[in-house]
Design a protein around this motif. Sequence first.
Motif, PDB file in Angstrom:
ATOM      1  N   TYR B  36      -8.668  -6.990   8.794  1.00 28.01           N
ATOM      2  CA  TYR B  36      -7.428  -6.354   8.382  1.00 28.01           C
ATOM      3  C   TYR B  36      -7.383  -6.258   6.859  1.00 28.01           C
ATOM      4  O   TYR B  36      -7.866  -7.144   6.145  1.00 28.01           O
ATOM      5  N   GLN B  38      -4.626  -5.741   3.676  1.00 27.76           N
ATOM      6  CA  GLN B  38      -3.201  -5.848   3.376  1.00 27.76           C
ATOM      7  C   GLN B  38      -2.945  -5.601   1.900  1.00 27.76           C
ATOM      8  O   GLN B  38      -3.512  -6.282   1.049  1.00 27.76           O
ATOM      9  N   GLY B  41       3.152  -6.679  -0.317  1.00 26.26           N
ATOM     10  CA  GLY B  41       4.430  -6.308   0.246  1.00 26.26           C
ATOM     11  C   GLY B  41       4.368  -5.472   1.502  1.00 26.26           C
ATOM     12  O   GLY B  41       5.404  -4.992   1.982  1.00 26.26           O
ATOM     13  N   LYS B  42       3.174  -5.295   2.059  1.00 31.59           N
ATOM     14  CA  LYS B  42       2.994  -4.490   3.262  1.00 31.59           C
ATOM     15  C   LYS B  42       2.417  -5.338   4.384  1.00 31.59           C
ATOM     16  O   LYS B  42       1.885  -6.416   4.156  1.00 31.59           O
ATOM     17  N   GLY B  43       2.512  -4.815   5.617  1.00 28.73           N
ATOM     18  CA  GLY B  43       1.872  -5.497   6.728  1.00 28.73           C
ATOM     19  C   GLY B  43       0.381  -5.216   6.752  1.00 28.73           C
ATOM     20  O   GLY B  43      -0.075  -4.203   6.227  1.00 28.73           O
ATOM     21  N   PRO B  44      -0.404  -6.099   7.353  1.00 28.31           N
ATOM     22  CA  PRO B  44      -1.851  -5.865   7.467  1.00 28.31           C
ATOM     23  C   PRO B  44      -2.125  -4.639   8.331  1.00 28.31           C
ATOM     24  O   PRO B  44      -1.404  -4.364   9.287  1.00 28.31           O
ATOM     25  N   LEU B  46      -5.279  -2.651  10.515  1.00 31.91           N
ATOM     26  CA  LEU B  46      -6.619  -2.802  11.069  1.00 31.91           C
ATOM     27  C   LEU B  46      -7.586  -1.905  10.314  1.00 31.91           C
ATOM     28  O   LEU B  46      -7.363  -0.705  10.160  1.00 31.91           O
ATOM     29  N   PHE B  89      -8.397  -9.876   5.534  1.00 32.30           N
ATOM     30  CA  PHE B  89      -8.401 -10.974   6.488  1.00 32.30           C
ATOM     31  C   PHE B  89      -9.421 -10.693   7.585  1.00 32.30           C
ATOM     32  O   PHE B  89      -9.420  -9.605   8.174  1.00 32.30           O
TER      33      PHE B  89
END
Lengths: 114, 112
Positions: B36, B38, B41-44, B46, B89
């Motif tokens: 992932y 990221q 301030g954002k979501g991970p 894919l 990640f």
Amino acid sequence: DGGITQSPKYLFRKEGQNVTLSCEQNLNHDAMYWYRQDPGQGLRLIYYSQIVNDFQKGDIAEGYSVSREKKESFPLTVTSAQKNPTAFYLCASSIIEAGLETQYFGPGTRLLVL
Amino acid sequence: QQQVKQSPQSLIVQKGGIPIINCAYENTAFDYFPWYQQFPGKGPALLIAIRPDVSEKKEGRFTISFNKSAKQFSLHIMDSQPGDSATYFCAAISRSNYKLTFGKGTLLTVNP
């Protein structure tokens, strides 16, 4: 961020107060998840739900509660029992395709304690 | 117990360089390994994923290498750009419980 929405973007909590974070998805995914992200800690699983009206504790469930009354919605309540709630909270949903699960994340809610 | 170990914690490269991020796992039941990306301030999101029956997978400038016997896998970013600066990640999942286990992340900075 796909079809997952989280609100609010920022949330402030006072001592002793319960607060609820919203997570909605329009992807028709069966499973939904809540993660907590702290600097240098990666993502830690709080709760997850694989079907409506059922949910399971993750690795750090203490001080949190959830409900799954609808497929599209998986709200997280941070209770007053959570003594260190300041973090970035991420909701995710997933679908299993060809035997593989892929999780998609929302934009997150940052919770701060006043 | 950390089931997925990721290194390094942070990485700085020049534009055009090839950053490499490594992950190692312990649980042999893991059978799917996504990465992932990221931004702050954002979501991970894919990025790319691999199954253990494949030794390498490429998608654009991103390549995963997988060594099943060593229980290790890595992400290579070819011709890195400043826009690649983000936290990466690695993760692993087992079909037996469908729970993702994440590494602790690598903060990548690509200088112009």
